[in-house]
Write a protein that holds these residues in place. Sequence first.
Motif, PDB file in Angstrom:
ATOM      1  N   SER A  33       0.874  -1.194  -0.051  1.00 56.05           N
ATOM      2  CA  SER A  33       0.263  -0.087  -0.176  1.00 56.05           C
ATOM      3  C   SER A  33       1.007   1.350   0.070  1.00 56.05           C
ATOM      4  O   SER A  33       1.989   1.031   0.420  1.00 56.05           O
ATOM      5  CB  SER A  33      -1.026   0.061   1.142  1.00 56.05           C
ATOM      6  OG  SER A  33      -0.136  -0.051   2.590  1.00 56.05           O
ATOM      7  N   CYS A  34       0.363   2.338  -0.457  1.00 60.73           N
ATOM      8  CA  CYS A  34       1.010   3.755  -0.502  1.00 60.73           C
ATOM      9  C   CYS A  34       0.319   4.775  -0.085  1.00 60.73           C
ATOM     10  O   CYS A  34      -0.996   4.808  -0.057  1.00 60.73           O
ATOM     11  CB  CYS A  34       1.690   3.831  -1.822  1.00 60.73           C
ATOM     12  SG  CYS A  34       2.537   2.553  -2.816  1.00 60.73           S
ATOM     13  N   ASP A  35       1.002   5.988   0.401  1.00 58.52           N
ATOM     14  CA  ASP A  35       0.428   6.867   0.634  1.00 58.52           C
ATOM     15  C   ASP A  35      -0.430   7.632  -0.622  1.00 58.52           C
ATOM     16  O   ASP A  35      -0.235   7.177  -1.698  1.00 58.52           O
ATOM     17  CB  ASP A  35       1.537   8.145   0.970  1.00 58.52           C
ATOM     18  CG  ASP A  35       1.963   7.811   2.457  1.00 58.52           C
ATOM     19  OD1 ASP A  35       1.640   6.990   3.269  1.00 58.52           O
ATOM     20  OD2 ASP A  35       3.244   8.278   2.817  1.00 58.52           O
ATOM     21  N   PRO A  36      -1.620   8.608  -0.131  1.00 56.51           N
ATOM     22  CA  PRO A  36      -2.329   9.032  -1.389  1.00 56.51           C
ATOM     23  C   PRO A  36      -1.505   9.963  -2.292  1.00 56.51           C
ATOM     24  O   PRO A  36      -0.623  10.410  -2.054  1.00 56.51           O
ATOM     25  CB  PRO A  36      -3.234  10.066  -0.473  1.00 56.51           C
ATOM     26  CG  PRO A  36      -3.344   9.389   0.881  1.00 56.51           C
ATOM     27  CD  PRO A  36      -2.169   8.775   1.213  1.00 56.51           C
ATOM     28  N   GLY A  37      -1.627   9.576  -3.808  1.00 55.96           N
ATOM     29  CA  GLY A  37      -0.942  10.241  -4.587  1.00 55.96           C
ATOM     30  C   GLY A  37       0.479   9.474  -5.035  1.00 55.96           C
ATOM     31  O   GLY A  37       1.080   9.937  -5.964  1.00 55.96           O
ATOM     32  N   VAL A  38       0.827   8.371  -4.144  1.00 59.90           N
ATOM     33  CA  VAL A  38       1.862   7.678  -4.569  1.00 59.90           C
ATOM     34  C   VAL A  38       1.529   6.330  -5.347  1.00 59.90           C
ATOM     35  O   VAL A  38       0.719   5.664  -4.901  1.00 59.90           O
ATOM     36  CB  VAL A  38       2.835   7.354  -3.368  1.00 59.90           C
ATOM     37  CG1 VAL A  38       4.097   6.538  -3.643  1.00 59.90           C
ATOM     38  CG2 VAL A  38       3.027   8.591  -2.381  1.00 59.90           C
ATOM     39  N   ARG A  39       2.414   6.126  -6.405  1.00 61.51           N
ATOM     40  CA  ARG A  39       2.010   4.906  -7.397  1.00 61.51           C
ATOM     41  C   ARG A  39       2.896   3.817  -6.774  1.00 61.51           C
ATOM     42  O   ARG A  39       4.134   3.801  -6.650  1.00 61.51           O
ATOM     43  CB  ARG A  39       2.223   5.174  -8.589  1.00 61.51           C
ATOM     44  CG  ARG A  39       1.792   4.219  -9.684  1.00 61.51           C
ATOM     45  CD  ARG A  39       2.091   4.654 -10.979  1.00 61.51           C
ATOM     46  NE  ARG A  39       3.552   4.801 -11.254  1.00 61.51           N
ATOM     47  CZ  ARG A  39       4.321   3.816 -11.942  1.00 61.51           C
ATOM     48  NH1 ARG A  39       3.997   2.463 -11.704  1.00 61.51           N
ATOM     49  NH2 ARG A  39       5.777   4.157 -11.950  1.00 61.51           N
ATOM     50  N   ARG A  40       2.275   2.629  -6.707  1.00 61.28           N
ATOM     51  CA  ARG A  40       2.860   1.239  -6.584  1.00 61.28           C
ATOM     52  C   ARG A  40       3.709   1.208  -7.797  1.00 61.28           C
ATOM     53  O   ARG A  40       3.419   1.223  -8.838  1.00 61.28           O
ATOM     54  CB  ARG A  40       1.701   0.099  -6.318  1.00 61.28           C
ATOM     55  CG  ARG A  40       1.050   0.177  -5.041  1.00 61.28           C
ATOM     56  CD  ARG A  40       0.100  -0.783  -4.956  1.00 61.28           C
ATOM     57  NE  ARG A  40       0.912  -2.151  -4.878  1.00 61.28           N
ATOM     58  CZ  ARG A  40       0.360  -3.141  -4.835  1.00 61.28           C
ATOM     59  NH1 ARG A  40      -0.983  -3.474  -5.279  1.00 61.28           N
ATOM     60  NH2 ARG A  40       1.163  -4.253  -5.025  1.00 61.28           N
ATOM     61  N   ARG A  41       5.004   0.718  -7.587  1.00 58.99           N
ATOM     62  CA  ARG A  41       5.954   0.354  -8.461  1.00 58.99           C
ATOM     63  C   ARG A  41       6.368  -1.118  -8.467  1.00 58.99           C
ATOM     64  O   ARG A  41       6.723  -1.416  -9.470  1.00 58.99           O
ATOM     65  CB  ARG A  41       7.297   1.385  -8.336  1.00 58.99           C
ATOM     66  CG  ARG A  41       6.943   2.564  -8.649  1.00 58.99           C
ATOM     67  CD  ARG A  41       8.219   3.579  -8.618  1.00 58.99           C
ATOM     68  NE  ARG A  41       9.541   2.944  -9.382  1.00 58.99           N
ATOM     69  CZ  ARG A  41      10.570   3.238  -8.557  1.00 58.99           C
ATOM     70  NH1 ARG A  41      10.687   4.230  -7.808  1.00 58.99           N
ATOM     71  NH2 ARG A  41      11.632   2.612  -9.290  1.00 58.99           N
ATOM     72  N   TYR A  42       6.592  -1.617  -7.228  1.00 63.03           N
ATOM     73  CA  TYR A  42       6.890  -3.045  -7.118  1.00 63.03           C
ATOM     74  C   TYR A  42       5.842  -4.041  -6.578  1.00 63.03           C
ATOM     75  O   TYR A  42       4.980  -3.619  -5.712  1.00 63.03           O
ATOM     76  CB  TYR A  42       8.206  -3.027  -5.963  1.00 63.03           C
ATOM     77  CG  TYR A  42       9.073  -2.175  -6.305  1.00 63.03           C
ATOM     78  CD1 TYR A  42       9.995  -2.418  -7.420  1.00 63.03           C
ATOM     79  CD2 TYR A  42       9.439  -0.694  -5.825  1.00 63.03           C
ATOM     80  CE1 TYR A  42      11.035  -1.624  -7.738  1.00 63.03           C
ATOM     81  CE2 TYR A  42      10.520  -0.048  -6.246  1.00 63.03           C
ATOM     82  CZ  TYR A  42      11.296  -0.558  -7.068  1.00 63.03           C
ATOM     83  OH  TYR A  42      12.285   0.492  -7.176  1.00 63.03           O
ATOM     84  N   ALA A  43       6.117  -5.210  -6.996  1.00 58.41           N
ATOM     85  CA  ALA A  43       5.058  -6.299  -6.780  1.00 58.41           C
ATOM     86  C   ALA A  43       5.680  -7.562  -7.229  1.00 58.41           C
ATOM     87  O   ALA A  43       5.897  -7.766  -8.289  1.00 58.41           O
ATOM     88  CB  ALA A  43       3.729  -6.119  -7.861  1.00 58.41           C
ATOM     89  N   CYS A  44       5.489  -8.433  -6.029  1.00 57.37           N
ATOM     90  CA  CYS A  44       5.923  -9.795  -6.220  1.00 57.37           C
ATOM     91  C   CYS A  44       5.579 -10.591  -7.338  1.00 57.37           C
ATOM     92  O   CYS A  44       6.159 -11.494  -7.851  1.00 57.37           O
ATOM     93  CB  CYS A  44       6.064 -10.569  -4.964  1.00 57.37           C
ATOM     94  SG  CYS A  44       6.769  -9.714  -3.492  1.00 57.37           S
ATOM     95  N   THR A  45       4.174 -10.413  -7.511  1.00 64.05           N
ATOM     96  CA  THR A  45       3.435 -11.213  -8.692  1.00 64.05           C
ATOM     97  C   THR A  45       3.920 -10.955 -10.103  1.00 64.05           C
ATOM     98  O   THR A  45       3.977 -11.570 -11.123  1.00 64.05           O
ATOM     99  CB  THR A  45       2.115 -10.834  -8.587  1.00 64.05           C
ATOM    100  OG1 THR A  45       1.744  -9.583  -8.805  1.00 64.05           O
ATOM    101  CG2 THR A  45       1.456 -11.637  -7.412  1.00 64.05           C
ATOM    102  N   ALA A  46       4.596  -9.628 -10.095  1.00 63.05           N
ATOM    103  CA  ALA A  46       5.150  -9.197 -11.603  1.00 63.05           C
ATOM    104  C   ALA A  46       6.670  -9.356 -11.383  1.00 63.05           C
ATOM    105  O   ALA A  46       7.510  -8.979 -12.249  1.00 63.05           O
ATOM    106  CB  ALA A  46       4.952  -7.496 -11.608  1.00 63.05           C
ATOM    107  N   HIS A  47       7.133 -10.140 -10.312  1.00 60.76           N
ATOM    108  CA  HIS A  47       8.630 -10.480 -10.293  1.00 60.76           C
ATOM    109  C   HIS A  47       9.447  -9.023 -10.127  1.00 60.76           C
ATOM    110  O   HIS A  47      10.569  -9.050 -10.674  1.00 60.76           O
ATOM    111  CB  HIS A  47       9.231 -11.234 -11.224  1.00 60.76           C
ATOM    112  CG  HIS A  47       8.301 -12.569 -11.549  1.00 60.76           C
ATOM    113  ND1 HIS A  47       8.418 -13.561 -10.790  1.00 60.76           N
ATOM    114  CD2 HIS A  47       7.195 -12.837 -12.449  1.00 60.76           C
ATOM    115  CE1 HIS A  47       7.412 -14.189 -10.847  1.00 60.76           C
ATOM    116  NE2 HIS A  47       6.890 -14.051 -12.171  1.00 60.76           N
ATOM    117  N   THR A  48       9.204  -7.994  -9.555  1.00 60.93           N
ATOM    118  CA  THR A  48       9.698  -6.839  -9.133  1.00 60.93           C
ATOM    119  C   THR A  48       9.804  -6.707  -7.903  1.00 60.93           C
ATOM    120  O   THR A  48       8.817  -6.625  -7.172  1.00 60.93           O
ATOM    121  CB  THR A  48       9.394  -5.733 -10.011  1.00 60.93           C
ATOM    122  OG1 THR A  48       7.910  -5.272  -9.521  1.00 60.93           O
ATOM    123  CG2 THR A  48       9.500  -5.937 -11.459  1.00 60.93           C
TER     124      THR A  48
END
Length: 120
Positions: free
Chosen positions: A32-47
Amino acid sequence: MDAFSNYDLLTASTGRKVAEGHKASFCLEDTSCDPGVRRRYACTAHTQGLSPGCYDTYHANIDCQWIDVTDVSPGDYILKVTVNPGFQVQESDFSNNVVRCDIRYTGSYVQAHNCRITGY
């Protein structure tokens, strides 16, 4: 990584460690991220990684997310949480990796207050 963070329960009077735990890591992601911050990393995407303003959070029932206080007497303690203790994850600033909270343990529940970044 053996331990992404260490959890130490210290006596308030002497600073002696009475219990400990750690968070074993198999993947770091922006849960999860603060409002206005975009998620960049996800284990399902192997990053893997943690973006500024984002958090890798877990439910309390997942192993290695707690300290066993079975043999700890009620009293006042300090919870010391050290993130990235072995400096294995690259960061722009390591000075904010230790947080200490004052703890009151009654034997039935724990109350935390006065949490602060200490740097040691």
